[in-house]
Design a protein around this motif. Structure first.
Motif, PDB file in Angstrom:
ATOM      1  N   UNK A 135       0.839  -1.191   0.000  1.00  0.00           N
ATOM      2  CA  UNK A 135       0.000   0.000   0.000  1.00  0.00           C
ATOM      3  C   UNK A 135       0.875   1.242   0.000  1.00  0.00           C
ATOM      4  N   UNK A 136       1.887   1.212   0.865  1.00  0.00           N
ATOM      5  CA  UNK A 136       2.820   2.330   0.960  1.00  0.00           C
ATOM      6  C   UNK A 136       4.220   1.806   0.699  1.00  0.00           C
TER       7      UNK A 136
ATOM      8  N   UNK B 112       2.957   7.162  10.565  1.00  0.00           N
ATOM      9  CA  UNK B 112       3.633   8.111   9.665  1.00  0.00           C
ATOM     10  C   UNK B 112       3.785   9.467  10.348  1.00  0.00           C
TER      11      UNK B 112
ATOM     12  N   UNK C   8      -0.100   5.981   7.152  1.00  0.00           N
ATOM     13  CA  UNK C   8       0.967   5.001   6.976  1.00  0.00           C
ATOM     14  C   UNK C   8       0.537   3.580   7.262  1.00  0.00           C
ATOM     15  N   UNK C   9       1.408   2.626   6.899  1.00  0.00           N
ATOM     16  CA  UNK C   9       1.065   1.208   6.964  1.00  0.00           C
ATOM     17  C   UNK C   9       0.824   0.725   8.385  1.00  0.00           C
ATOM     18  N   UNK C  10       1.535   1.280   9.373  1.00  0.00           N
ATOM     19  CA  UNK C  10       1.319   0.913  10.776  1.00  0.00           C
ATOM     20  C   UNK C  10       0.703   2.076  11.559  1.00  0.00           C
TER      21      UNK C  10
ATOM     22  N   UNK D  98       6.162   5.921   6.725  1.00  0.00           N
ATOM     23  CA  UNK D  98       5.748   4.630   7.289  1.00  0.00           C
ATOM     24  C   UNK D  98       5.261   3.656   6.206  1.00  0.00           C
ATOM     25  N   UNK D  99       6.153   3.315   5.278  1.00  0.00           N
ATOM     26  CA  UNK D  99       5.797   2.337   4.237  1.00  0.00           C
ATOM     27  C   UNK D  99       5.997   0.910   4.771  1.00  0.00           C
ATOM     28  N   UNK D 100       5.450  -0.059   4.052  1.00  0.00           N
ATOM     29  CA  UNK D 100       5.701  -1.447   4.444  1.00  0.00           C
ATOM     30  C   UNK D 100       6.735  -2.110   3.531  1.00  0.00           C
TER      31      UNK D 100
ATOM     32  N   UNK E  26       9.229  -0.355  11.991  1.00  0.00           N
ATOM     33  CA  UNK E  26       9.868  -1.515  11.353  1.00  0.00           C
ATOM     34  C   UNK E  26       8.948  -2.722  11.268  1.00  0.00           C
TER      35      UNK E  26
END
Lengths: 325, 325
Positions: free
Chosen positions: A132-133, B161, B156-158, A259-261, A293
């Protein structure tokens, strides 16, 4: 069953221009290429000639061809189909490339810069699938980057997002050609990797690196350093540790912000593989929070030299879809 | 004419908790506040009591109240309405705050961390109005941040972000509490600004700064340094130059990656105003490409202490809208 549809994909690089007939499910049927010539008009004429050649040799009917997608090595305005300028080749300033090709072929034509095209390719058909990110980097003479937010390429307010190579990694640092200070690519571009190795080789006459290049320091390349590191050479490993650290600092900054995966890294230098990636991962681990992370994967790009064609095909699909929205 | 609708906005800070009855067009009708107590149950009880108090004193009918929005000083899971933990106050780990408040008030309840709430507030009613891509910073003990992409808050993914304060600005740098190295907030948090000033004051007995605090160095604050800088004090200006430089490096990195058109900076330290902002702008100018700076504005947040309430109101509007999509 619905008939397959195709897109003519073009990858205009500083050295070579590649074309491919690509199906909308990402299969490359046939490719051709030619050296990118100096004159703009010649390049455009040749692209169109080769495109017709691909149509004829694959016997695909024109009504099954949805459009033409082009990735260009230089800053572009995707929304207006403009090339701002073309890396190392004069005479391209503000060329309305999409309009020119569209008027001559009568096919919907879309362009974008090569890094955005690669990012789209990896996102839909490569190492970024399902993300997604995501952040995408391409390592070479410089460092290019693409940003994916919520499953879509993020272009930014002036269409220049993703300049990871120009993120500063030091407050006091080297002056960059872009005008900046401490830009990441001033530490990890091809040239700097080689310079770092040459510095570290001073006085080391028995290095494996020197053996691999027959003592001719002009033959030193990142590829040689990767081979040496894989065979356990300490000097080569130290060079990759530096490179991974500097890449890792900019990646950590990007991860903290977005905050990408997934972080996908391609381009020639990424070919070093684990001898580089282990240092990148360590640097990111030491500079990000646990929460950032969790689930994060830093992986090598999958499509290699095909990314430009597959991505240019996907660019057309996405642009046609957007237009219908 | 349609009757006005209202939202009960709550801003749970480490020291005080504020509540407000806010109309959906951003007008704050009435506010109340209390010191955030130690026990979780007491805070929740008091929030609900004060919320009913606001309803009674404003004579707004319950059917005109669309929901409750809460900003919390700590990491949250917006999608599940959870508080992961609450800054400086134990006993809040993984509290399903939205569910608890919803079940007791029968009103749709949404929570988010205070920086996201401030970002939404500034985006819709403050210095971020009209921006498509924006970065928001809040300066204080640490540095919080929010990211807006294509007009929407990017989580963000978690859902973590926007940690601009934890972007590394040096390869070799100070160790941060978060576990990172060279995090930006290790150079510009309140404490570091004061430490920098104290270091620079050594041996300077006639400084204007010392006059302003009657010679008592324990009274030194960013506010005092701002007053001194405005009156032309060189030491104070040097401290703000350092602070602006360090903020500017992380902002330049963010701008290169995301290409926003607006950077909004709030929080106590931003109160220094031009004596700080001129140095931030200079640092960003020296570290970004022309293409990224075109149309970019770096401005002070507008809503001040109201951002928490106005943002919490908007959070509810957006969350209800998303739910209907």
């Amino acid at each position: 069953m619905a008939r397959s549809k195709y897109i003519i994909a073009v990858d205009i690089g500083g050295t070579n221009t590649k074309l491919g007939m690509v199906s909308t499910n990402g299969r490359i049927l046939r490719t051709t290429s030619f050296p990118t010539c100096r004159r703009r008009g010649d390049v455009i004429d040749r692209v169109i000639k080769e495109a017709y050649g691909l149509v004829n040799s694959t016997h695909i009917r024109k009504r099954d061809i949805l459009g033409i997608g082009m990735g260009v090595a230089g800053p572009t305005d995707h929304s207006r189909g403009l090339i701002h300028h073309f890396v190392n080749v004069p005479g391209w300033r503000n060329t309305p490339l999409a309009r020119i090709v569209r008027s001559r072929t009568k096919l919907p034509t879309f362009i974008d810069n090569d890094v955005n095209v690669m990012t789209i390719g990896e996102l839909y058909f490569g190492a970024g699938r399902g993300a997604k990110n995501m952040i995408c980097l391409t390592l070479g003479t410089g460092v290019g980057g693409g940003v994916v937010i919520d499953g879509r390429l993020h272009r930014g307010s002036n269409l220049v997002a993703g300049e990871i190579g120009h993120m500063p990694i030091n407050v006091v640092g080297r002056k960059c050609n872009c005008g900046g200070i401490g830009c990441m690519e001033m530490y990890v571009g091809n040239k700097y990797i080689v310079e770092n190795a040459l510095r570290r080789l001073k006085g080391k006459k028995n290095s494996l690196i020197l053996k691999l290049i027959g003592g001719d320091r002009r033959k030193l390349t990142p590829e040689v350093l990767a081979i040496a590191a894989r065979r356990g050479d300490k000097t080569a490993n130290a060079v990759w540790a530096d490179t991974g650290l500097h890449l890792g600092v900019a990646i950590a900054a990007s991860v903290s912000l977005i905050n990408p995966e997934r972080v996908v890294i391609g381009g020639g230098v990424a070919g070093a593989g684990e001898v580089l990636f282990k240092h990148i991962r360590k640097a990111v681990e030491n500079r990000t929070m646990k929460e950032h992370r969790h689930g994060l994967r830093i992986v090598r790009a999958k499509l290699g030299s095909k990314a430009g064609l597959v991505g240019a095909m996907q660019l057309v699909k996405l642009s046609l879809k957007e237009r219908m929205e």
